[in-house]
Design a protein around this motif. Structure first.
Motif, short mmCIF file in Angstrom:
data_model
loop_
_atom_site.label_atom_id
_atom_site.label_comp_id
_atom_site.label_asym_id
_atom_site.label_seq_id
_atom_site.Cartn_x
_atom_site.Cartn_y
_atom_site.Cartn_z
N SER A 35 -1.31 19.10 -4.75
CA SER A 35 0.04 19.06 -4.18
C SER A 35 1.12 19.04 -5.26
CB SER A 35 0.19 17.81 -3.30
OG SER A 35 1.53 17.59 -2.95
N GLY A 36 2.03 20.02 -5.18
CA GLY A 36 3.19 20.00 -6.07
C GLY A 36 4.09 18.83 -5.76
N GLY A 37 4.18 18.47 -4.46
CA GLY A 37 5.00 17.34 -4.07
C GLY A 37 4.57 16.05 -4.74
N ALA A 38 3.26 15.87 -4.91
CA ALA A 38 2.76 14.67 -5.57
C ALA A 38 3.23 14.61 -7.02
CB ALA A 38 1.24 14.63 -5.51
N LYS A 39 3.31 15.77 -7.67
CA LYS A 39 3.79 15.79 -9.05
C LYS A 39 5.24 15.32 -9.12
CE LYS A 39 0.76 19.51 -10.71
NZ LYS A 39 0.70 20.85 -11.35
N TRP A 40 6.06 15.77 -8.16
CA TRP A 40 7.45 15.30 -8.12
C TRP A 40 7.48 13.78 -7.90
CZ3 TRP A 40 11.19 18.31 -9.76
CH2 TRP A 40 11.15 19.70 -9.56
N ASP A 41 6.64 13.28 -6.98
CA ASP A 41 6.60 11.84 -6.70
C ASP A 41 6.27 11.05 -7.96
OD1 ASP A 41 6.96 12.53 -4.02
OD2 ASP A 41 4.82 12.38 -3.54
N HIS A 50 -2.35 1.11 -6.24
CA HIS A 50 -1.82 0.74 -4.93
C HIS A 50 -1.89 1.90 -3.94
CE1 HIS A 50 0.18 -3.29 -5.58
NE2 HIS A 50 -0.15 -2.96 -6.82
N ASN A 51 -2.31 3.06 -4.41
CA ASN A 51 -2.40 4.22 -3.51
C ASN A 51 -3.61 4.08 -2.59
OD1 ASN A 51 -3.67 7.08 -2.97
ND2 ASN A 51 -1.49 7.42 -3.28
N VAL A 52 -3.40 4.31 -1.29
CA VAL A 52 -4.49 4.15 -0.32
C VAL A 52 -4.88 5.46 0.34
CG1 VAL A 52 -4.01 1.72 0.17
CG2 VAL A 52 -2.83 3.51 1.49
N SER A 53 -4.21 6.54 -0.01
CA SER A 53 -4.57 7.85 0.55
C SER A 53 -3.97 8.95 -0.31
CB SER A 53 -4.06 7.98 1.99
OG SER A 53 -4.40 9.24 2.53
N GLN A 54 -4.85 9.84 -0.79
CA GLN A 54 -4.39 10.99 -1.58
C GLN A 54 -4.72 12.27 -0.81
OE1 GLN A 54 -4.90 11.28 -5.79
NE2 GLN A 54 -5.10 9.06 -6.05
N ASP A 55 -3.85 12.63 0.09
CA ASP A 55 -4.06 13.83 0.90
C ASP A 55 -3.83 15.09 0.07
OD1 ASP A 55 -4.24 12.76 3.88
OD2 ASP A 55 -2.71 11.59 2.84
N THR A 56 -4.19 16.25 0.64
CA THR A 56 -4.10 17.50 -0.10
C THR A 56 -2.68 18.04 -0.21
OG1 THR A 56 -4.59 18.74 1.92
CG2 THR A 56 -6.45 18.19 0.48
N SER A 57 -1.78 17.60 0.67
CA SER A 57 -0.41 18.12 0.65
C SER A 57 0.57 17.05 1.10
CB SER A 57 -0.29 19.33 1.58
OG SER A 57 -0.38 18.93 2.94
N GLY A 58 1.86 17.32 0.86
CA GLY A 58 2.90 16.39 1.29
C GLY A 58 2.95 16.24 2.80
N ARG A 59 2.76 17.34 3.53
CA ARG A 59 2.79 17.28 4.98
C ARG A 59 1.62 16.45 5.52
NH1 ARG A 59 5.67 19.94 8.63
NH2 ARG A 59 7.24 19.42 7.05
N ASN A 60 0.44 16.61 4.92
CA ASN A 60 -0.71 15.82 5.35
C ASN A 60 -0.51 14.34 5.03
OD1 ASN A 60 -2.03 18.06 6.33
ND2 ASN A 60 -3.27 18.37 4.50
N GLN A 78 0.84 -1.19 0.00
CA GLN A 78 0.00 0.00 0.00
C GLN A 78 0.88 1.24 0.00
OE1 GLN A 78 -2.55 -0.50 3.44
NE2 GLN A 78 -4.06 -1.62 2.25
N VAL A 79 0.60 2.15 -0.93
CA VAL A 79 1.43 3.33 -1.14
C VAL A 79 0.64 4.60 -0.79
CG1 VAL A 79 2.87 4.58 -2.81
CG2 VAL A 79 2.58 2.09 -3.02
N VAL A 80 1.32 5.55 -0.17
CA VAL A 80 0.72 6.84 0.16
C VAL A 80 1.48 7.94 -0.58
CG1 VAL A 80 0.26 8.53 1.99
CG2 VAL A 80 -0.04 6.07 2.44
N PHE A 81 0.75 8.78 -1.28
CA PHE A 81 1.29 10.04 -1.83
C PHE A 81 0.11 10.97 -2.03
CE2 PHE A 81 0.96 7.04 -5.45
CZ PHE A 81 0.08 7.71 -6.30
N PRO A 82 0.35 12.29 -2.05
CA PRO A 82 -0.76 13.25 -2.11
C PRO A 82 -1.46 13.28 -3.47
CG PRO A 82 1.29 14.28 -1.36
CD PRO A 82 1.65 12.96 -1.93
N ASN A 83 -2.54 14.04 -3.50
CA ASN A 83 -3.28 14.25 -4.74
C ASN A 83 -2.51 15.25 -5.62
OD1 ASN A 83 -5.18 15.48 -6.67
ND2 ASN A 83 -6.71 14.25 -5.62
#
Length: 328
Positions: A149-155, A183-193, A140-145
């Protein structure tokens, strides 16, 4: 538009003088993406202790990069902006709030760097080492929406570029992304979240900035991370905004590139852009054999259209197939 909290940074007492009196009522609003939440108060405090920083007040706002950029464009007060990726700065150039020449310095407007890493559970029970491990059954993978989130784009572009490094075709790399999203189980609004979600026990691996992982470790949080063999160099843009405070804001922006400020960035997990500082931190930030930049996957202008257009982009179509909103 969601309401953004603004936190006022404590003032430093200043001596009376004509120059200081002229600065005493100057308040700079710093609006940034979520990851540098803990480092900016330290940078501000250090700046206020310098002659040019005496008497300068600050207020700060931290949230997802795209949310912040759109908020500034819509009227959120800002004198200095630090975003996760280039498109969020380009938006403000388009509105006339940031000068077209904002990146005309030695560092092309980039104030800090990082790399995409895997944050793992203690002991790494799923034995995750490579990008291909992320799509194994049961992981299970976590990364933001990526549409907030700009961080998610980098990911996501790190994942895509890693497949090109394996000599896969662009079509095969896109297929990898589709599986990764499954495999993503959570798409939070930001990298910190997203980090907070992972720390709360969700997922086996979190994709995030090396700087965020180091910050969490420094705070005593149970964070273990690994840098994949092929990963993407993160570059975060910084600029002064065209306001009545621009002259004072520009001095602060310029100071953030000095060795003193770059050392603070480095002490807080960010890869400094000043090479003299980076050399001093070589052990903390080892080079990666297959490190690549955003230009390797086409550059932000192409990437934002091809992958992140909220209606027709590759990632939008993946999200839509999973029932996730893209705002398009």
């Amino acid at each position: 538009m969601r309401k953004l909290a603004l936190v006022l940074v404590a003032l430093v007492a200043v001596p009376a003088s004509t120059a200081t009196a002229q600065r005493r009522d100057t308040a700079l609003w710093v609006v940034a993406y979520s990851i540098p939440t803990s480092v900016f108060p330290k940078l501000i405090s250090a700046y206020q202790a310098t002659p040019q920083g005496q008497g300068v007040k600050f207020a700060t706002s931290f949230a997802a990069s795209e949310v912040q950029s759109k908020a500034v464009a819509a009227g959120l007060p800002a004198d200095v902006v630090n975003f996760s990726e280039l498109n969020d700065m380009t938006r403000l150039v388009g509105t006339g709030q940031v000068a077209k020449t904002w990146a005309k310095n030695t560092y092309n407007g980039v104030v800090s760097k990082s790399v995409v890493v895997f944050v793992l559970r203690n002991g790494n029970p799923k034995h995750i080492k490579t990008w291909d491990d992320l799509i194994k059954p049961g992981v299970q993978v976590v990364f933001p929406n990526p549409f907030s989130s700009g961080g998610a784009k980098w990911d996501i572009m790190a994942a895509y570029g890693s497949q090109l490094r394996e000599r896969k075709t662009p079509k095969q790399a896109q297929a990898f992304l589709k599986t990764l999203f499954q495999h993503n189980v959570s798409q939070d609004t930001s990298g910190r979240n997203a980090l907070n979600t992972f720390l709360a026990g969700r997922g086996d691996v979190l994709l995030t900035y090396e700087s965020d992982a180091k910050s969490a470790q420094a705070q005593g949080k149970p964070v273990f991370y690994a840098i994949p063999k092929a990963t993407l160099q993160i570059e975060t843009p910084l600029a002064a905004v065209n306001t009545g405070n621009k002259a004072v804001a520009t001095k602060f922006v310029n100071w953030l590139y000095t060795p003193a400020a770059q050392t603070i960035w480095a002490d807080n997990g960010f890869r400094p852009v000043d090479l003299s500082v980076l050399r001093r931190y070589a052990k903390q930030f080892p080079p990666r054999p297959q490190l690549f930049k955003i230009g390797y996957v086409g550059g932000w202008s192409k990437v934002n259209t091809q992958f992140f257009d909220p209606t027709n982009g590759i990632i939008a179509k993946i999200e839509q197939s999973l029932g996730v909103s893209t705002g398009g």
